[in-house]
Scaffold this motif. Structure first.
Motif, PDB file in Angstrom:
ATOM      1  N   MET A   1       0.628  -9.231  13.450  1.00  0.00           N
ATOM      2  CA  MET A   1       0.013  -9.433  12.150  1.00  0.00           C
ATOM      3  C   MET A   1      -1.493  -9.220  12.279  1.00  0.00           C
ATOM      4  SD  MET A   1       0.301 -12.750   9.651  1.00  0.00           S
ATOM      5  CE  MET A   1       1.988 -12.976  10.190  1.00  0.00           C
ATOM      6  N   GLN A   2      -2.076  -8.554  11.256  1.00  0.00           N
ATOM      7  CA  GLN A   2      -3.485  -8.194  11.336  1.00  0.00           C
ATOM      8  C   GLN A   2      -4.331  -9.154  10.500  1.00  0.00           C
ATOM      9  OE1 GLN A   2      -4.614  -5.529  13.239  1.00  0.00           O
ATOM     10  NE2 GLN A   2      -2.535  -5.417  13.968  1.00  0.00           N
ATOM     11  N   GLY A   3      -4.736 -10.273  11.051  1.00  0.00           N
ATOM     12  CA  GLY A   3      -5.619 -11.184  10.342  1.00  0.00           C
ATOM     13  C   GLY A   3      -4.949 -11.815   9.136  1.00  0.00           C
ATOM     14  N   ILE A   4      -5.766 -12.125   8.105  1.00  0.00           N
ATOM     15  CA  ILE A   4      -5.257 -12.751   6.886  1.00  0.00           C
ATOM     16  C   ILE A   4      -4.921 -11.658   5.887  1.00  0.00           C
ATOM     17  CG2 ILE A   4      -5.813 -14.302   4.988  1.00  0.00           C
ATOM     18  CD1 ILE A   4      -7.735 -15.739   6.888  1.00  0.00           C
ATOM     19  N   ASN A   5      -3.675 -11.667   5.400  1.00  0.00           N
ATOM     20  CA  ASN A   5      -3.247 -10.638   4.458  1.00  0.00           C
ATOM     21  C   ASN A   5      -3.762 -10.918   3.050  1.00  0.00           C
ATOM     22  OD1 ASN A   5      -1.614  -8.808   6.003  1.00  0.00           O
ATOM     23  ND2 ASN A   5      -0.153 -10.464   6.257  1.00  0.00           N
ATOM     24  N   PRO A   6      -4.086  -9.874   2.300  1.00  0.00           N
ATOM     25  CA  PRO A   6      -4.493 -10.054   0.900  1.00  0.00           C
ATOM     26  C   PRO A   6      -3.308 -10.573   0.084  1.00  0.00           C
ATOM     27  CG  PRO A   6      -4.238  -7.722   1.429  1.00  0.00           C
ATOM     28  CD  PRO A   6      -4.124  -8.461   2.716  1.00  0.00           C
ATOM     29  N   PRO A   7      -3.567 -11.202  -1.076  1.00  0.00           N
ATOM     30  CA  PRO A   7      -2.501 -11.854  -1.844  1.00  0.00           C
ATOM     31  C   PRO A   7      -1.707 -10.923  -2.761  1.00  0.00           C
ATOM     32  CG  PRO A   7      -4.621 -12.252  -2.874  1.00  0.00           C
ATOM     33  CD  PRO A   7      -4.899 -11.477  -1.619  1.00  0.00           C
ATOM     34  N   ASN A   8      -1.978  -9.625  -2.738  1.00  0.00           N
ATOM     35  CA  ASN A   8      -1.308  -8.690  -3.646  1.00  0.00           C
ATOM     36  C   ASN A   8       0.198  -8.661  -3.409  1.00  0.00           C
ATOM     37  OD1 ASN A   8      -4.013  -7.739  -2.537  1.00  0.00           O
ATOM     38  ND2 ASN A   8      -3.954  -6.663  -4.499  1.00  0.00           N
TER      39      ASN A   8
ATOM     40  N   ILE B   1       9.052  -3.502   7.718  1.00  0.00           N
ATOM     41  CA  ILE B   1       7.685  -3.151   8.125  1.00  0.00           C
ATOM     42  C   ILE B   1       6.684  -4.152   7.560  1.00  0.00           C
ATOM     43  CG2 ILE B   1       5.829  -1.467   7.736  1.00  0.00           C
ATOM     44  CD1 ILE B   1       7.947   0.740   8.084  1.00  0.00           C
ATOM     45  N   PHE B   2       6.818  -4.470   6.274  1.00  0.00           N
ATOM     46  CA  PHE B   2       5.896  -5.437   5.674  1.00  0.00           C
ATOM     47  C   PHE B   2       6.169  -6.848   6.179  1.00  0.00           C
ATOM     48  CE2 PHE B   2       5.050  -2.061   2.603  1.00  0.00           C
ATOM     49  CZ  PHE B   2       3.683  -2.228   2.395  1.00  0.00           C
ATOM     50  N   GLY B   3       7.449  -7.201   6.292  1.00  0.00           N
ATOM     51  CA  GLY B   3       7.802  -8.552   6.724  1.00  0.00           C
ATOM     52  C   GLY B   3       7.311  -8.878   8.110  1.00  0.00           C
ATOM     53  N   LEU B   4       7.386  -7.914   9.009  1.00  0.00           N
ATOM     54  CA  LEU B   4       6.903  -8.133  10.375  1.00  0.00           C
ATOM     55  C   LEU B   4       5.389  -8.301  10.429  1.00  0.00           C
ATOM     56  CD1 LEU B   4       9.227  -5.574  12.173  1.00  0.00           C
ATOM     57  CD2 LEU B   4       9.208  -8.044  12.568  1.00  0.00           C
ATOM     58  N   ASN B   5       4.725  -7.967   9.329  1.00  0.00           N
ATOM     59  CA  ASN B   5       3.281  -8.149   9.231  1.00  0.00           C
ATOM     60  C   ASN B   5       2.906  -9.274   8.267  1.00  0.00           C
ATOM     61  OD1 ASN B   5       1.708  -5.857  10.768  1.00  0.00           O
ATOM     62  ND2 ASN B   5       3.558  -4.914   9.938  1.00  0.00           N
ATOM     63  N   GLY B   6       3.883 -10.160   8.012  1.00  0.00           N
ATOM     64  CA  GLY B   6       3.587 -11.360   7.244  1.00  0.00           C
ATOM     65  C   GLY B   6       3.630 -11.233   5.744  1.00  0.00           C
ATOM     66  N   ILE B   7       4.173 -10.114   5.227  1.00  0.00           N
ATOM     67  CA  ILE B   7       4.261  -9.934   3.774  1.00  0.00           C
ATOM     68  C   ILE B   7       5.717  -9.726   3.375  1.00  0.00           C
ATOM     69  CG2 ILE B   7       3.616  -8.485   1.808  1.00  0.00           C
ATOM     70  CD1 ILE B   7       1.078  -7.747   3.276  1.00  0.00           C
ATOM     71  N   LYS B   8       6.258 -10.660   2.611  1.00  0.00           N
ATOM     72  CA  LYS B   8       7.612 -10.485   2.087  1.00  0.00           C
ATOM     73  C   LYS B   8       7.543  -9.678   0.787  1.00  0.00           C
ATOM     74  CE  LYS B   8      10.001 -14.391   4.183  1.00  0.00           C
ATOM     75  NZ  LYS B   8      10.952 -15.506   3.956  1.00  0.00           N
ATOM     76  N   VAL B   9       8.374  -8.654   0.689  1.00  0.00           N
ATOM     77  CA  VAL B   9       8.345  -7.769  -0.477  1.00  0.00           C
ATOM     78  C   VAL B   9       9.243  -8.295  -1.590  1.00  0.00           C
ATOM     79  CG1 VAL B   9       7.904  -5.766   0.998  1.00  0.00           C
ATOM     80  CG2 VAL B   9      10.256  -6.302   0.311  1.00  0.00           C
ATOM     81  N   HIS B  10       9.035  -7.759  -2.781  1.00  0.00           N
ATOM     82  CA  HIS B  10       9.900  -8.036  -3.932  1.00  0.00           C
ATOM     83  C   HIS B  10      10.709  -6.760  -4.185  1.00  0.00           C
ATOM     84  CE1 HIS B  10       7.638 -11.747  -4.823  1.00  0.00           C
ATOM     85  NE2 HIS B  10       6.619 -11.056  -4.332  1.00  0.00           N
TER      86      HIS B  10
ATOM     87  N   TYR C   1       3.376   0.642  12.023  1.00  0.00           N
ATOM     88  CA  TYR C   1       3.557   0.057  10.697  1.00  0.00           C
ATOM     89  C   TYR C   1       2.772   0.826   9.645  1.00  0.00           C
ATOM     90  CZ  TYR C   1       5.330  -3.858  13.525  1.00  0.00           C
ATOM     91  OH  TYR C   1       6.025  -4.649  14.405  1.00  0.00           O
ATOM     92  N   TYR C   2       3.135   2.081   9.435  1.00  0.00           N
ATOM     93  CA  TYR C   2       2.352   3.001   8.612  1.00  0.00           C
ATOM     94  C   TYR C   2       2.252   2.551   7.151  1.00  0.00           C
ATOM     95  CZ  TYR C   2       6.659   4.699   6.591  1.00  0.00           C
ATOM     96  OH  TYR C   2       7.852   4.762   5.913  1.00  0.00           O
ATOM     97  N   ALA C   3       3.337   1.984   6.591  1.00  0.00           N
ATOM     98  CA  ALA C   3       3.313   1.568   5.182  1.00  0.00           C
ATOM     99  C   ALA C   3       2.379   0.368   4.995  1.00  0.00           C
ATOM    100  CB  ALA C   3       4.722   1.222   4.708  1.00  0.00           C
ATOM    101  N   TYR C   4       2.403  -0.538   5.957  1.00  0.00           N
ATOM    102  CA  TYR C   4       1.491  -1.683   5.922  1.00  0.00           C
ATOM    103  C   TYR C   4       0.047  -1.209   6.102  1.00  0.00           C
ATOM    104  CZ  TYR C   4      -0.895  -5.948   7.486  1.00  0.00           C
ATOM    105  OH  TYR C   4      -1.781  -6.983   7.631  1.00  0.00           O
ATOM    106  N   LYS C   5      -0.143  -0.204   6.944  1.00  0.00           N
ATOM    107  CA  LYS C   5      -1.497   0.350   7.143  1.00  0.00           C
ATOM    108  C   LYS C   5      -2.013   0.957   5.835  1.00  0.00           C
ATOM    109  CE  LYS C   5      -4.275   3.550   9.860  1.00  0.00           C
ATOM    110  NZ  LYS C   5      -4.328   4.624  10.859  1.00  0.00           N
TER     111      LYS C   5
END
Length: 383
Positions: free
Chosen positions: A1-8, A26-35, A306-310
């Motif tokens: 995970m890269q620091g604190i994720n934005p709230p979007n 990809i997003f989940g492994l970086n701390g963001i659960k998708v909708h 993690y290209y999509a997260y990037k």
């Protein structure tokens, strides 16, 4: 995970498919659960059973899905993302871009409504390639509704040739046909007509060494990531999607991908892409560009590409992972389709088992997120 994720919030939209599952992981492994916004005739979604999906909504049509997003998420404090992972979703969004672009982060070409949808037409994409000096198999569009639609085709093309739907959003790879002679081409056109296709593309048949799929993102006027991989097997054989692949790390594959993608940058494209190339001798031919997330996104996970997260991070200008080009030439498998190659006699059971254990990424199987693997087969029978 890269620091604190934005709230979007991140909304992913497409069919009940491993494309969406890979994106969620990809997003989940970086701390963001998708909708997950799923387009399906079924009441359940196996893809949305992933532990990396925060919420899900299922709709029968893309129009209903995007209406739902406008109605319920137009007043978010932090601008949400919409990431399409099917051609139908990408087209619906682009044709309604003016409704979304100011209140959501969305893919587009210069923020102009209809530009992506226009380039999803294969004839338009062929003309675009010619204008930019990009090598592509010679193509001609035909109107299947006319009895003489094949007039003069034999003068332009030698056999074999390829017949394919003219628009990726309204067509299927399963309908791509290799025609060995005029009679088989005529029969294929008649079948297209009976299946409701009006326009089709007749294309020069190239004797290729192998096919390359390239995925990644373009953000803020530059290429964010390039991830090429060589297709070793596909299902169904010949015309289906890639099922067993190996990542390419050689400079030629990266350089030639970048040459084509730089034209998208110049045209103002922003978003995730999926590009197909043919390697013919020392030349690289463009086959197709899809302006959406790639179904091969799961192939990036084990090497943490993690290209999509990037792309997400670069869009909101926060700290992003270092994954511009791949470093590991690992193998990956779409296991639930590739296994059918055993029964199709494209590979022996022993060879397939060796390939399975050689692979590092799988479209469904992931120990950290195992539920979709079982739900995929359960929903097949219970709906």
């Amino acid at each position: 995970m890269q620091g604190i994720n934005p709230p979007n919030k991140v909304f992913i939209i497409g069919g009940d498919h491993h494309n969406g599952l890979g994106l969620a992981r990809i997003f989940g492994l970086n701390g963001i659960k998708v909708h997950a916004i799923v387009i399906s005739e079924k009441k359940r979604s196996w893809m949305a059973s992933s532990k990396y999906v925060a919420s899900k909504a299922i709709f029968k049509t893309e129009k209903e899905a995007f209406d739902y997003l406008l109605k319920n998420f137009s007043n978010e404090t932090d601008k949400p993302f919409i990431i399409p992972y099917s051609d139908g979703a990408a087209m619906e969004l682009d044709l309604r871009l003016n409704q979304f672009k100011d209140i959501f982060y969305v893919p587009s070409i210069n923020g102009e409504q209809g530009r992506i949808a226009a380039l999803m037409n294969k004839d338009a994409q062929y003309k675009w390639a010619c204008e930019h000096g990009i090598k592509m198999a010679r193509s001609a569009v035909i109107d299947c509704s006319f009895d003489d639609c094949l007039k003069n085709i034999c003068e332009k093309f030698n056999f074999p040739c390829i017949l394919k739907p003219n628009n990726s959003a309204n067509g299927s790879k399963l309908d791509i046909v290799v025609c060995d002679n005029y009679a088989s081409l005529k029969t294929a056109v008649e079948k297209y007509k009976s299946n409701g296709y009006r326009f089709a593309i007749v294309q020069e048949y190239l004797s290729i060494d192998y096919e390359i799929d390239v995925l990644g993102g373009i953000a803020n006027g530059r290429i964010s990531s390039i991830f090429p991989h060589k297709i070793i097997r596909r299902w169904p054989k010949g015309t289906g999607t890639s099922s067993f692949t190996q990542v390419l790390v050689d400079e030629n594959s990266i350089f030639n991908s970048k040459k084509i993608l730089s034209n998208l940058v110049e045209d103002g494209f922003n978003g995730l892409y999926d590009m197909e190339l043919f390697k013919v001798g020392n030349e690289y031919y463009l086959n197709e560009i899809n302006f959406r997330n790639s179904g091969s996104c799961f192939r990036t996970i084990k090497q943490k590409f993690y290209y999509a997260y990037k792309w997400f991070c670069e869009t909101v200008k926060c700290e992003s992972p270092e994954c511009t080009v791949p470093q590991d030439d690992c193998f990956s498998m779409t296991e639930y389709t590739d296994v059918r190659n055993i029964f199709g006699k494209s590979v022996s059971l022993w060879e397939w088992c060796c390939d399975f254990f050689k692979a590092r990424n799988y479209s469904l199987l992931m120990i950290e997120d195992i539920k979709p693997f079982f739900m995929k087969f359960l929903t097949k029978f219970v709906g």
